[in-house]
Design a protein around this motif. Sequence first.
Motif, PDB file in Angstrom:
ATOM      1  N   LEU B 356       2.817   7.459  -1.869  1.00 16.27           N
ATOM      2  CA  LEU B 356       1.493   6.851  -1.752  1.00 16.27           C
ATOM      3  C   LEU B 356       1.575   5.517  -1.030  1.00 16.27           C
ATOM      4  O   LEU B 356       0.649   5.134  -0.311  1.00 16.27           O
ATOM      5  CB  LEU B 356       0.886   6.662  -3.145  1.00 16.27           C
ATOM      6  CG  LEU B 356       0.146   7.875  -3.685  1.00 16.27           C
ATOM      7  CD1 LEU B 356      -0.220   7.674  -5.139  1.00 16.27           C
ATOM      8  CD2 LEU B 356      -1.098   8.114  -2.873  1.00 16.27           C
ATOM      9  N   GLN B 357       2.659   4.838  -1.229  1.00 21.90           N
ATOM     10  CA  GLN B 357       2.819   3.566  -0.537  1.00 21.90           C
ATOM     11  C   GLN B 357       2.772   3.747   0.972  1.00 21.90           C
ATOM     12  O   GLN B 357       2.257   2.901   1.697  1.00 21.90           O
ATOM     13  CB  GLN B 357       4.157   2.930  -0.938  1.00 21.90           C
ATOM     14  CG  GLN B 357       3.986   1.703  -1.796  1.00 21.90           C
ATOM     15  CD  GLN B 357       5.304   1.029  -2.079  1.00 21.90           C
ATOM     16  OE1 GLN B 357       6.360   1.596  -1.857  1.00 21.90           O
ATOM     17  NE2 GLN B 357       5.239  -0.177  -2.581  1.00 21.90           N
ATOM     18  N   ASP B 358       3.323   4.852   1.406  1.00 19.83           N
ATOM     19  CA  ASP B 358       3.279   5.105   2.838  1.00 19.83           C
ATOM     20  C   ASP B 358       1.871   5.430   3.304  1.00 19.83           C
ATOM     21  O   ASP B 358       1.496   5.122   4.428  1.00 19.83           O
ATOM     22  CB  ASP B 358       4.217   6.268   3.175  1.00 19.83           C
ATOM     23  CG  ASP B 358       5.654   5.925   2.829  1.00 19.83           C
ATOM     24  OD1 ASP B 358       6.434   6.853   2.572  1.00 19.83           O
ATOM     25  OD2 ASP B 358       5.970   4.722   2.831  1.00 19.83           O
ATOM     26  N   LEU B 359       1.138   6.076   2.435  1.00 21.29           N
ATOM     27  CA  LEU B 359      -0.204   6.466   2.841  1.00 21.29           C
ATOM     28  C   LEU B 359      -1.145   5.264   2.901  1.00 21.29           C
ATOM     29  O   LEU B 359      -1.931   5.135   3.835  1.00 21.29           O
ATOM     30  CB  LEU B 359      -0.763   7.496   1.849  1.00 21.29           C
ATOM     31  CG  LEU B 359      -0.430   8.953   2.143  1.00 21.29           C
ATOM     32  CD1 LEU B 359      -1.128   9.836   1.141  1.00 21.29           C
ATOM     33  CD2 LEU B 359      -0.863   9.318   3.540  1.00 21.29           C
ATOM     34  N   VAL B 360      -1.052   4.463   1.902  1.00 25.60           N
ATOM     35  CA  VAL B 360      -1.970   3.328   1.831  1.00 25.60           C
ATOM     36  C   VAL B 360      -1.433   2.217   2.724  1.00 25.60           C
ATOM     37  O   VAL B 360      -0.312   1.758   2.549  1.00 25.60           O
ATOM     38  CB  VAL B 360      -2.095   2.832   0.377  1.00 25.60           C
ATOM     39  CG1 VAL B 360      -3.007   1.640   0.304  1.00 25.60           C
ATOM     40  CG2 VAL B 360      -2.585   3.956  -0.507  1.00 25.60           C
ATOM     41  N   PRO B 361      -2.209   1.786   3.659  1.00 25.57           N
ATOM     42  CA  PRO B 361      -1.692   0.774   4.570  1.00 25.57           C
ATOM     43  C   PRO B 361      -1.568  -0.572   3.878  1.00 25.57           C
ATOM     44  O   PRO B 361      -2.414  -0.954   3.072  1.00 25.57           O
ATOM     45  CB  PRO B 361      -2.751   0.721   5.681  1.00 25.57           C
ATOM     46  CG  PRO B 361      -3.986   1.231   5.041  1.00 25.57           C
ATOM     47  CD  PRO B 361      -3.572   2.204   3.989  1.00 25.57           C
ATOM     48  N   GLY B 362      -0.518  -1.245   4.213  1.00 25.65           N
ATOM     49  CA  GLY B 362      -0.361  -2.595   3.695  1.00 25.65           C
ATOM     50  C   GLY B 362       0.215  -2.663   2.307  1.00 25.65           C
ATOM     51  O   GLY B 362       0.079  -3.653   1.613  1.00 25.65           O
ATOM     52  N   CYS B 363       0.881  -1.621   1.905  1.00 25.61           N
ATOM     53  CA  CYS B 363       1.442  -1.641   0.559  1.00 25.61           C
ATOM     54  C   CYS B 363       2.957  -1.662   0.574  1.00 25.61           C
ATOM     55  O   CYS B 363       3.604  -1.339  -0.413  1.00 25.61           O
ATOM     56  CB  CYS B 363       0.983  -0.397  -0.210  1.00 25.61           C
ATOM     57  SG  CYS B 363      -0.608  -0.635  -0.988  1.00 25.61           S
TER      58      CYS B 363
END
Lengths: 170, 500
Positions: B356-363
């Motif tokens: 999910l970190q990869d999906l959500v930008p800026g995480c």
Amino acid sequence: MSPPQQPSSTNPNSLKIRLTHRFLHNLNNLNKKRSNLDNTQIHQRYNRVKLAAYASMAHVVGSRRAWSRAILWKIRNRKVSTRHKRVDHKPTNHHHARSIKRRTTNHSNPKREYVDPNGNSGQEVKLRKLVPGVETMDACGLLDETADYIKCLATQVEVMRNLVDLFSTI
Amino acid sequence: MEKDGFFNTPQPWNSLFGMELESQVNEMNCSPEQLPNCFLSRNWDHSMDQSDPFESALSSIVSSPVNSHSGVPIPASENVVLKELIGRLGSICNSGEISNSTNTSCYNTPMNSPPKLNLSIMDHQIPVPIPGSLPIPRNHQLPPAPFPADPGFVERAARFSSFGMNESEFPHMVESGKVSRRVSNKQCFKTTELSIPIPGSDKKFSRELDNSMEESSLSEQIPIGETGNGYKGQNSNSNGRKRKAIPKGKGKETQFSTVSAIDNKTIGELEKEESDAKRSKSGEEGNGMEKEKEKEKIKEEWNRNQNQKQTKEAAKLPEPPKDYIHVRARRGQATDSHSLAERVRREKISERMKFLQDLVPGCNKVTGKAIMLDEIINYVQSLQRQVEFLSMKLATINPRTDMNMEALLSKDTRASMLNTMNHLDAPAQPFYGLVHARPENPLTSMMHHGSNMKSSQTHGFGEASAFWENDLQSVVQMGFQNQGPIFHGIMGTGQMKVEL
């Protein structure tokens, strides 16, 4: 021409293209149903467009995902209910997937550290309300569905933005 | 006599190793209890500095007893000797700096046969008497050795002796349908649980093995094991004891990816092949499960050795027949099933959070589940708001472009339209040029204006213009001319909202 960079994990072009196809198809169907050209019914159109957006998203993904199944189910129920009730399309009548969640959100989740009986934190509860169809899933499945939902949402937003840009510059 | 047959086999060894072997052979003729100590005291490591000849000798040695005893259970003494052999083989391999050619998997499994195994060790095999029916693939094909008595022995010996291996050795041994994997690493990996099927009497020292992976430990254990029930029919006992796995209905093999980053593929393949082999071969389901578990552990260790990590990771081995997930407890952690299951669950969740970190930008910089969840929730909410806003926009725009919709959906232009739209988010080519003399000029100029106005959005309108030449342009121009000013107004107001 630089190739588009898609966030989807599947074949990016196929997801976006499929979404575009489906969304345009749904939009066209919606437009054909009722032609509301005046501003008073823009809200209705807005709702229908939004519904078309989510419906196209769910249709493209199919029944593979819990959230898509939930959306499709809700749309089907909505159609059935509206057909039976024969109610005019008013803003309060649209049983949009998210609207249903919103109604329950305010009641049960005040702004504090809310812990479910299951031990879920308030964040998980919020996430469950945002993503359709993950009410009864465990944390693992919830995260899976959220990832897929985010991916499809992002692609849908991209498609819609492109459409808007395309139409707005006509 | 069987014993003679067995003891005759060391002859090739003698030829290779001279006096040492002879003395060893003599020792082999001694009482079985002395044999382990004698063997272990030998510096076989030196003698093992031969490559293929030694290997062939070993194979001959090993195979001959197998051949001679095909279908006949080997007496305990011979078992002991064989065990010693295996132990020595393992230690020899452990000495490690033998050329890779010699570092063969003593314990052949069908796994070794697939060519995709990259491990050099797998290329060579030191056939080991394999109890039970196990065809040995690869170079040295041994008939299945009937060693029902020591289902655990060979496996144990292999494991223990191989703990000191440094290289990526992966000898596999299947006995009675079990597979034991050798970890070629000199560094001893101490694990809190072992799934080696050892007779009841071996319980204690099998755990002690964790602490002492050296040959000395092996020597301790082997005699102790011998004094046990003779390794016959011990599977049931060992099975009942061994398993620290958590019987859960999780048949996921996703953990393999988390176990080791290196050689993930080979290990994964090995795992699957092993599991397949085991399933096909194991006549005892319990052994099969432990086999897989042990394989998993050895694989883990091997992976860790490869990575030179000293941390232990829990590995779950899904066993389709029993639908268990075998988890190995880390050192210093609780070993009860609940905590293991909890750890498995946490690792799954963390894995998904990373995705999910990869999906959500800026995480990328965000660490911590709570913060990450907050970001995810915010992102989902923002995406949904964007959908709402864009649908509102489309609703306002749409009635004016109904004709465009029809045209857009026409088959002629659909593909091009889609391509256009899909490429729209590419970096815009700044078109600050003037209207061209070509038919699509008004459209392109409008699009240029649009691109200029929408500074936050970069779209390849120039590219889009190329596609508009065919059928759409007339329609579009019509719409454009009629609603140009309106669009400008809409775009002006929309511009403020676009920058979310």
